[in-house]
Design a protein around this motif. Sequence first.
Motif, PDB file in Angstrom:
ATOM      1  N   ASP A 159       0.810  -1.216   0.000  1.00 36.56           N
ATOM      2  CA  ASP A 159       0.000   0.000   0.000  1.00 36.56           C
ATOM      3  C   ASP A 159       0.845   1.268   0.000  1.00 36.56           C
ATOM      4  O   ASP A 159       0.326   2.367   0.170  1.00 36.56           O
ATOM      5  CB  ASP A 159      -0.938   0.002   1.210  1.00 36.56           C
ATOM      6  CG  ASP A 159      -0.180  -0.027   2.531  1.00 36.56           C
ATOM      7  OD1 ASP A 159       1.031  -0.319   2.516  1.00 36.56           O
ATOM      8  OD2 ASP A 159      -0.797   0.247   3.579  1.00 36.56           O
ATOM      9  N   PHE A 160       2.151   1.144  -0.199  1.00 41.27           N
ATOM     10  CA  PHE A 160       3.034   2.306  -0.210  1.00 41.27           C
ATOM     11  C   PHE A 160       2.858   3.048  -1.524  1.00 41.27           C
ATOM     12  O   PHE A 160       3.010   2.488  -2.608  1.00 41.27           O
ATOM     13  CB  PHE A 160       4.487   1.857  -0.038  1.00 41.27           C
ATOM     14  CG  PHE A 160       5.465   2.990   0.045  1.00 41.27           C
ATOM     15  CD1 PHE A 160       5.644   3.678   1.235  1.00 41.27           C
ATOM     16  CD2 PHE A 160       6.195   3.387  -1.063  1.00 41.27           C
ATOM     17  CE1 PHE A 160       6.543   4.731   1.318  1.00 41.27           C
ATOM     18  CE2 PHE A 160       7.099   4.439  -0.991  1.00 41.27           C
ATOM     19  CZ  PHE A 160       7.268   5.106   0.204  1.00 41.27           C
ATOM     20  N   ARG A 161       2.536   4.347  -1.448  1.00 45.44           N
ATOM     21  CA  ARG A 161       2.226   5.121  -2.650  1.00 45.44           C
ATOM     22  C   ARG A 161       3.000   6.439  -2.644  1.00 45.44           C
ATOM     23  O   ARG A 161       3.040   7.150  -1.642  1.00 45.44           O
ATOM     24  CB  ARG A 161       0.719   5.411  -2.723  1.00 45.44           C
ATOM     25  CG  ARG A 161      -0.093   4.191  -3.125  1.00 45.44           C
ATOM     26  CD  ARG A 161      -1.548   4.273  -2.662  1.00 45.44           C
ATOM     27  NE  ARG A 161      -2.237   5.495  -3.006  1.00 45.44           N
ATOM     28  CZ  ARG A 161      -3.051   5.655  -4.063  1.00 45.44           C
ATOM     29  NH1 ARG A 161      -3.224   4.657  -4.925  1.00 45.44           N
ATOM     30  NH2 ARG A 161      -3.694   6.776  -4.266  1.00 45.44           N
ATOM     31  N   VAL A 162       3.605   6.745  -3.806  1.00 43.17           N
ATOM     32  CA  VAL A 162       4.362   7.980  -4.000  1.00 43.17           C
ATOM     33  C   VAL A 162       3.714   8.746  -5.136  1.00 43.17           C
ATOM     34  O   VAL A 162       3.445   8.188  -6.200  1.00 43.17           O
ATOM     35  CB  VAL A 162       5.839   7.693  -4.338  1.00 43.17           C
ATOM     36  CG1 VAL A 162       6.592   9.007  -4.543  1.00 43.17           C
ATOM     37  CG2 VAL A 162       6.493   6.863  -3.247  1.00 43.17           C
ATOM     38  N   LEU A 244      -8.187  13.721  -8.789  1.00 44.20           N
ATOM     39  CA  LEU A 244      -7.570  12.586  -9.475  1.00 44.20           C
ATOM     40  C   LEU A 244      -6.956  11.585  -8.498  1.00 44.20           C
ATOM     41  O   LEU A 244      -6.739  10.428  -8.854  1.00 44.20           O
ATOM     42  CB  LEU A 244      -6.490  13.090 -10.436  1.00 44.20           C
ATOM     43  CG  LEU A 244      -6.982  14.054 -11.523  1.00 44.20           C
ATOM     44  CD1 LEU A 244      -5.809  14.674 -12.268  1.00 44.20           C
ATOM     45  CD2 LEU A 244      -7.908  13.328 -12.487  1.00 44.20           C
ATOM     46  N   VAL A 245      -6.657  12.046  -7.295  1.00 37.96           N
ATOM     47  CA  VAL A 245      -6.061  11.201  -6.260  1.00 37.96           C
ATOM     48  C   VAL A 245      -6.823  11.460  -4.971  1.00 37.96           C
ATOM     49  O   VAL A 245      -7.121  12.609  -4.633  1.00 37.96           O
ATOM     50  CB  VAL A 245      -4.565  11.530  -6.064  1.00 37.96           C
ATOM     51  CG1 VAL A 245      -3.958  10.675  -4.968  1.00 37.96           C
ATOM     52  CG2 VAL A 245      -3.795  11.343  -7.370  1.00 37.96           C
ATOM     53  N   ALA A 246      -7.151  10.387  -4.256  1.00 35.84           N
ATOM     54  CA  ALA A 246      -7.930  10.523  -3.023  1.00 35.84           C
ATOM     55  C   ALA A 246      -7.124  11.247  -1.947  1.00 35.84           C
ATOM     56  O   ALA A 246      -5.901  11.069  -1.838  1.00 35.84           O
ATOM     57  CB  ALA A 246      -8.356   9.150  -2.518  1.00 35.84           C
ATOM     58  N   VAL A 247      -7.809  12.062  -1.153  1.00 34.87           N
ATOM     59  CA  VAL A 247      -7.133  12.771  -0.067  1.00 34.87           C
ATOM     60  C   VAL A 247      -6.628  11.766   0.962  1.00 34.87           C
ATOM     61  O   VAL A 247      -7.212  10.701   1.177  1.00 34.87           O
ATOM     62  CB  VAL A 247      -8.065  13.803   0.599  1.00 34.87           C
ATOM     63  CG1 VAL A 247      -8.478  14.865  -0.400  1.00 34.87           C
ATOM     64  CG2 VAL A 247      -9.288  13.125   1.190  1.00 34.87           C
ATOM     65  N   GLN A 248      -5.514  12.106   1.582  1.00 30.92           N
ATOM     66  CA  GLN A 248      -4.869  11.285   2.618  1.00 30.92           C
ATOM     67  C   GLN A 248      -4.662   9.837   2.157  1.00 30.92           C
ATOM     68  O   GLN A 248      -4.896   8.894   2.908  1.00 30.92           O
ATOM     69  CB  GLN A 248      -5.687  11.318   3.918  1.00 30.92           C
ATOM     70  CG  GLN A 248      -5.791  12.702   4.518  1.00 30.92           C
ATOM     71  CD  GLN A 248      -6.324  12.691   5.935  1.00 30.92           C
ATOM     72  OE1 GLN A 248      -6.014  11.810   6.735  1.00 30.92           O
ATOM     73  NE2 GLN A 248      -7.137  13.687   6.263  1.00 30.92           N
ATOM     74  N   SER A 249      -4.195   9.695   0.903  1.00 33.47           N
ATOM     75  CA  SER A 249      -4.022   8.341   0.366  1.00 33.47           C
ATOM     76  C   SER A 249      -2.597   8.028  -0.055  1.00 33.47           C
ATOM     77  O   SER A 249      -2.318   6.905  -0.484  1.00 33.47           O
ATOM     78  CB  SER A 249      -4.944   8.137  -0.847  1.00 33.47           C
ATOM     79  OG  SER A 249      -4.503   8.920  -1.946  1.00 33.47           O
ATOM     80  N   LEU A 298      -3.315  15.563   0.262  1.00 29.19           N
ATOM     81  CA  LEU A 298      -3.268  14.210  -0.285  1.00 29.19           C
ATOM     82  C   LEU A 298      -2.435  13.251   0.559  1.00 29.19           C
ATOM     83  O   LEU A 298      -2.572  12.033   0.426  1.00 29.19           O
ATOM     84  CB  LEU A 298      -2.710  14.255  -1.709  1.00 29.19           C
ATOM     85  CG  LEU A 298      -3.520  15.095  -2.709  1.00 29.19           C
ATOM     86  CD1 LEU A 298      -2.826  15.136  -4.063  1.00 29.19           C
ATOM     87  CD2 LEU A 298      -4.935  14.547  -2.856  1.00 29.19           C
ATOM     88  N   LEU A 299      -1.586  13.788   1.427  1.00 26.49           N
ATOM     89  CA  LEU A 299      -0.720  12.945   2.245  1.00 26.49           C
ATOM     90  C   LEU A 299      -1.480  12.262   3.381  1.00 26.49           C
ATOM     91  O   LEU A 299      -2.369  12.856   4.000  1.00 26.49           O
ATOM     92  CB  LEU A 299       0.411  13.774   2.850  1.00 26.49           C
ATOM     93  CG  LEU A 299       1.604  14.113   1.962  1.00 26.49           C
ATOM     94  CD1 LEU A 299       2.506  15.112   2.675  1.00 26.49           C
ATOM     95  CD2 LEU A 299       2.387  12.854   1.600  1.00 26.49           C
ATOM     96  N   LYS A 300      -1.066  11.039   3.663  1.00 27.99           N
ATOM     97  CA  LYS A 300      -1.521  10.385   4.891  1.00 27.99           C
ATOM     98  C   LYS A 300      -0.886  11.093   6.094  1.00 27.99           C
ATOM     99  O   LYS A 300       0.159  11.732   5.963  1.00 27.99           O
ATOM    100  CB  LYS A 300      -1.076   8.919   4.901  1.00 27.99           C
ATOM    101  CG  LYS A 300      -1.600   8.068   3.764  1.00 27.99           C
ATOM    102  CD  LYS A 300      -0.971   6.677   3.835  1.00 27.99           C
ATOM    103  CE  LYS A 300      -1.394   5.798   2.673  1.00 27.99           C
ATOM    104  NZ  LYS A 300      -0.713   4.479   2.685  1.00 27.99           N
TER     105      LYS A 300
END
Length: 687
Positions: A159-162, A244-249, A298-300
């Motif tokens: 689940d690591f996403r950059v 385009l990208v989920a918040v806190q993801s 967008l960051l966790k």
Amino acid sequence: MKFQEISDKLTRFINKYNYLAEERSANVLFLLKCIVLKYLADNQHLDFEAHQKAIKKNFTLDYVLAIWQGRPLETPFWGQEQTEPQPIGDEIWAWVSEFIQSSPALAGENPGLIGNLYEASLLLNHKKNHGVFYTPENIARYMAADVLEAFSPGNQQQDFRVLDPACGSGSLLSAIYDAIMVRSGELTPEQQATQHRQLLETGLLGVDRDPMACLVTRLILTLKGKEYVKPLGIFCGDILTEELVAVQSVDVVIGNPPYVGHKEIQTDYMKQLKNRYGEVYRDKGDLSYCFIYRGWELLKPGGQLIHITSRYFIEALYGKPLRAFIRKAFAIQEIVDFNGLRVIEGVGVDPAIIRLLKTNRIDDAQRIQVKRFFIKNHKPESYSKLIESLVQTDQPSDFYESFELSQIQLNDDSWRLYSPLTRRIIEKIEAKTPFTLDNVVHSFQGIITGNDKAFIFEVTDPVRPGFESSWLKPWIKNKDVKAFEVAKPQKQILYTNQISAIDEHPELVAHLEAYRDKLKNRRECKNGKLAWYKLQWGRDPDHFERRKIVFPYKATQNRFAIDEAHAYFSADVYGLILKPRLYHQITEEFLVLLLNSKLYNYYFKSYGKKLGDKLYEYYPNTLLRLGIPDIKDETIKVFKDSYDRIVELKKSGDNVGLGKILAEIDQWFYVFFELNQIEIAAIETNR
């Protein structure tokens, strides 16, 4: 040599066939397909000889990649390409065949080379027109190394996403991929293949408004594998306005956002951004401010934001809201301040690298690692060595100073990135300065005419027939202001703002008639706020018609002088007028001696806004924060005598005598502020 030879071939093709004159996307796509086909052939992922007839009849990315995969693609690689057969004429195909078979081989090369070729040969003027400048490989590697702190290879990182929110041609994502796969070197081949698939399908995300840049990023990531895998996380769009990208993801946001000032942004888009990012983006803020706020969204929790961006936000007046936001929303881990070295080729912006950790609570003990480059005469060919020095942390660097400071010490008005030595010097100054320059002077900017040809004359020009002498004023510019000296004005300004009825002066109308259309087209004239014959921003003439201190808006060092000639000046010069002396004995002479001293040159540059390697912006909002000491009457008299002596020595050209008296004044200030020899040496060397 290999890169240059291939780049030259692409350029010659463009010039010969004029392929980029129209239909930019279609023609760039054609050349990208040629590069991809060559890369696959050179790395033995497909047999060009065996398939070239079929490829000639159907020269699409999907078809070429399907040959590599061994079967048709389940979904299009890039939805914007036509997938029906596209046969190529014999002449063009002859060039394609020669390019693939005779150009230097790409076997074993990093696919990131494709991004370099795209930027160097195919992008042309697109970058500058859109504020886009791609990240050099060595900087990308340095930034990518920080990502590894949050990553461990293996299945536990599924689940690591950059995310790169403005990915361009993928240099940052490419560097992150390479760094992760190097760390995964001890995994089995099967595990490495799994790691590759995970990175392309879920781990690496990129967004860009340029569809072609997104395609290049996809191609680079795809070609890093031994088998075809389609990257699923590269999206074409605007990360600032689209979901385009989920918040806190995401775990890491890494980017090189566009450097675009308010003047280059369309009005409607700017309004949209100010509504959306009003906490950090106001007035004359930079577009990159929005990217920092969006990255935070967008960051966790506990995620990292790593940006290379304009360093202007560190000190700029309009960066204050952003500084306040960063200070409360992130633990600031690292700031690499290139200090005016423009290490990205072709970029007229001074970069810095920031590394931030998203957190709900900032520890009072949070320390920031600062790496600040020394101001030296570095040439572009040495920049690679400078960047490489950043990773050599086991020994002191000759290129930059490295120190820590506490985040709690940062002030929203300006981030003063002081080394311990500089901080001691500034603390000694400010301990003995009970008020600021703002307390003792008024500042004002010079005149904006709106059309210099209409209003500015050489003093040698014939006197305009019938012009009243009161209309013509002495005129100086930035270059005329030196330390302690204002050059004799060689120009005059036709000051028309005090003329109430232009029709009563036909000789004036006759002169300005040739410029009437341009003058009437000025914004203030069009909206009815200004008569067509007046100066656009004439300022208050009383400010010019008096004794005052003047200084250039941009300079490499402090240059303050007293103007005795009642000169008017352009907007690249500012003036200072003493306020009524209610609680001090400060004079113009003392201020000029103080501001031109080596100590105050060092003091201002410790927090002033840099513009390139050595240039500084002397904007009053910054300058007027300088602390000013309270000096006794008898000392003021001594400084008055010293100032008069300096003026005489400059007129006579006695540089030896001038140097001696300036050194004595510098020494007086060192003693007054109780500086030791180590501190004095730092000031004298300006380091």
